[in-house]
Design a protein around this motif. Structure first.
Motif, PDB file in Angstrom:
ATOM      1  N   VAL A 220      34.570  22.421  44.317  1.00 11.48           N
ATOM      2  CA  VAL A 220      34.424  23.701  43.632  1.00 11.48           C
ATOM      3  C   VAL A 220      34.953  24.793  44.557  1.00 11.48           C
ATOM      4  O   VAL A 220      34.628  24.821  45.749  1.00 11.48           O
ATOM      5  N   VAL A 221      35.763  25.671  44.006  1.00 14.11           N
ATOM      6  CA  VAL A 221      36.351  26.762  44.778  1.00 14.11           C
ATOM      7  C   VAL A 221      35.421  27.976  44.693  1.00 14.11           C
ATOM      8  O   VAL A 221      35.223  28.553  43.617  1.00 14.11           O
ATOM      9  N   PHE A 222      34.835  28.336  45.829  1.00 16.61           N
ATOM     10  CA  PHE A 222      33.948  29.495  45.930  1.00 16.61           C
ATOM     11  C   PHE A 222      34.643  30.617  46.698  1.00 16.61           C
ATOM     12  O   PHE A 222      35.660  30.397  47.365  1.00 16.61           O
ATOM     13  N   VAL A 223      34.048  31.798  46.629  1.00 16.36           N
ATOM     14  CA  VAL A 223      34.475  32.912  47.475  1.00 16.36           C
ATOM     15  C   VAL A 223      33.262  33.405  48.254  1.00 16.36           C
ATOM     16  O   VAL A 223      32.143  33.424  47.745  1.00 16.36           O
ATOM     17  N   ARG A 224      33.501  33.773  49.499  1.00 15.84           N
ATOM     18  CA  ARG A 224      32.443  34.353  50.328  1.00 15.84           C
ATOM     19  C   ARG A 224      32.856  35.783  50.647  1.00 15.84           C
ATOM     20  O   ARG A 224      33.976  36.022  51.113  1.00 15.84           O
ATOM     21  N   GLN A 225      31.938  36.738  50.353  1.00  9.16           N
ATOM     22  CA  GLN A 225      32.265  38.139  50.593  1.00  9.16           C
ATOM     23  C   GLN A 225      30.997  38.954  50.802  1.00  9.16           C
ATOM     24  O   GLN A 225      29.902  38.537  50.421  1.00  9.16           O
ATOM     25  N   TYR A 226      31.185  40.120  51.400  1.00  2.00           N
ATOM     26  CA  TYR A 226      30.075  41.049  51.625  1.00  2.00           C
ATOM     27  C   TYR A 226      29.764  41.784  50.337  1.00  2.00           C
ATOM     28  O   TYR A 226      30.658  42.275  49.646  1.00  2.00           O
TER      29      TYR A 226
ATOM     30  N   LEU B 263      44.283  40.704  47.059  1.00  2.00           N
ATOM     31  CA  LEU B 263      43.006  41.406  47.130  1.00  2.00           C
ATOM     32  C   LEU B 263      43.149  42.912  46.999  1.00  2.00           C
ATOM     33  O   LEU B 263      44.164  43.488  47.388  1.00  2.00           O
ATOM     34  N   ASP B 264      42.094  43.532  46.447  1.00  2.00           N
ATOM     35  CA  ASP B 264      42.027  44.986  46.401  1.00  2.00           C
ATOM     36  C   ASP B 264      41.801  45.519  47.814  1.00  2.00           C
ATOM     37  O   ASP B 264      41.388  44.775  48.719  1.00  2.00           O
ATOM     38  N   ALA B 265      42.006  46.811  47.988  1.00  2.00           N
ATOM     39  CA  ALA B 265      41.874  47.430  49.312  1.00  2.00           C
ATOM     40  C   ALA B 265      40.473  47.276  49.888  1.00  2.00           C
ATOM     41  O   ALA B 265      40.299  47.210  51.106  1.00  2.00           O
ATOM     42  N   THR B 266      39.449  47.199  49.037  1.00  2.00           N
ATOM     43  CA  THR B 266      38.064  47.114  49.516  1.00  2.00           C
ATOM     44  C   THR B 266      37.567  45.671  49.630  1.00  2.00           C
ATOM     45  O   THR B 266      36.416  45.457  50.006  1.00  2.00           O
ATOM     46  N   GLU B 267      38.417  44.694  49.317  1.00  2.00           N
ATOM     47  CA  GLU B 267      37.976  43.299  49.311  1.00  2.00           C
ATOM     48  C   GLU B 267      38.363  42.560  50.586  1.00  2.00           C
ATOM     49  O   GLU B 267      39.494  42.682  51.079  1.00  2.00           O
ATOM     50  N   GLU B 268      37.436  41.812  51.104  1.00  2.00           N
ATOM     51  CA  GLU B 268      37.678  40.851  52.178  1.00  2.00           C
ATOM     52  C   GLU B 268      36.996  39.565  51.724  1.00  2.00           C
ATOM     53  O   GLU B 268      35.764  39.470  51.718  1.00  2.00           O
ATOM     54  N   ILE B 269      37.797  38.581  51.301  1.00  2.00           N
ATOM     55  CA  ILE B 269      37.262  37.388  50.647  1.00  2.00           C
ATOM     56  C   ILE B 269      37.740  36.134  51.364  1.00  2.00           C
ATOM     57  O   ILE B 269      38.939  35.947  51.595  1.00  2.00           O
ATOM     58  N   GLU B 270      36.782  35.294  51.701  1.00  2.00           N
ATOM     59  CA  GLU B 270      37.075  33.986  52.283  1.00  2.00           C
ATOM     60  C   GLU B 270      36.940  32.936  51.184  1.00  2.00           C
ATOM     61  O   GLU B 270      35.933  32.901  50.464  1.00  2.00           O
ATOM     62  N   VAL B 271      37.956  32.093  51.019  1.00  2.00           N
ATOM     63  CA  VAL B 271      37.917  31.008  50.033  1.00  2.00           C
ATOM     64  C   VAL B 271      37.236  29.802  50.674  1.00  2.00           C
ATOM     65  O   VAL B 271      37.587  29.386  51.787  1.00  2.00           O
ATOM     66  N   VAL B 272      36.247  29.241  49.975  1.00  2.00           N
ATOM     67  CA  VAL B 272      35.440  28.138  50.499  1.00  2.00           C
ATOM     68  C   VAL B 272      35.381  27.033  49.446  1.00  2.00           C
ATOM     69  O   VAL B 272      35.001  27.286  48.308  1.00  2.00           O
ATOM     70  N   LEU B 273      35.744  25.814  49.826  1.00  2.00           N
ATOM     71  CA  LEU B 273      35.647  24.671  48.924  1.00  2.00           C
ATOM     72  C   LEU B 273      34.419  23.843  49.278  1.00  2.00           C
ATOM     73  O   LEU B 273      34.175  23.554  50.455  1.00  2.00           O
TER      74      LEU B 273
END
Length: 196
Positions: free
Chosen positions: A74-80, A154-164
């Motif tokens: 499953v492809v997840f995203v990790r973000q603040y 990504l948008d300017a405010t996004e910092e996203i790590e892709v996690v499987l």
């Protein structure tokens, strides 16, 4: 291509009920910003009591995607997430632009947040996000198999790590609290037929 029926409207209850809707006397927009809109209603409850300060958050609908790779990841995203001040593990999701269809939003958000694209898409369910104080819905989709097709956008405010994560690991991730977002848990439960 999924049936759009499941993602366009919520089913009406077929059960008879003695519960009555509230009567709205007036509504006014008390806060109108591109990121947030707030409406104040004056309503009468069925017993006649009048409430003049019932606030409703006017939010765009959300599309959430359960993306599964050919090998069962499953492809997840990790973000603040500033609302709770935490870094969270979630499924890819995003809000609608004006006049966008649910499937188009789901496909766009998956590609932008992860770089993945899906081959087959299925509408899982549509439900209200928080019907007490918000007016929006969440549209759930499953995409499989998904494959990496390009970089994140990504948008300017996004910092996203892709996690499987393997499907078999998901119940333990929920039990431990690592996965703790309601829309994500709902999509996993419905899309993978889990019982927690």
């Amino acid at each position: 291509m999924p049936s759009q029926k499941a993602s366009q409207s919520l089913p009406q209850s077929s059960m008879q009920s003695s519960i009555k809707k509230w009567t709205t006397f007036s509504s006014k927009l008390v806060f109108d910003h591109r990121w947030y809109r707030l409406r104040q209603d004056t309503v009468a409850l069925p017993d006649g009591q009048v409430v003049d300060d019932y606030f409703v958050s006017l939010r765009p609908d959300i599309a959430t995607v359960l993306p599964i790779t050919a090998d069962g990841q499953v492809v997840f995203v990790r973000q603040y997430r500033h609302g709770v001040g935490e870094i969270l593990l979630e499924l890819p999701a995003g809000t609608f632009n004006p006049k966008e269809e649910p499937l188009a939003v789901a496909q766009r958000e998956l590609a932008e947040e992860t770089g993945y694209v899906g081959e087959e898409w299925e509408a899982i369910a549509t439900f209200y996000n928080n019907p007490v104080k918000q007016n929006n819905r969440i549209h759930l989709f499953k995409a499989q198999p998904v494959r990496l097709a390009g970089p994140q956008q990504l948008d300017a405010t996004e910092e996203i790590e892709v996690v499987l994560k393997p499907i078999a690991a998901i119940p333990a991730l929920i039990a431990s609290g690592e996965i703790c977002v309601a829309g994500t848990i709902t999509a996993l439960a419905l899309g993978l037929s889990f019982r927690f």
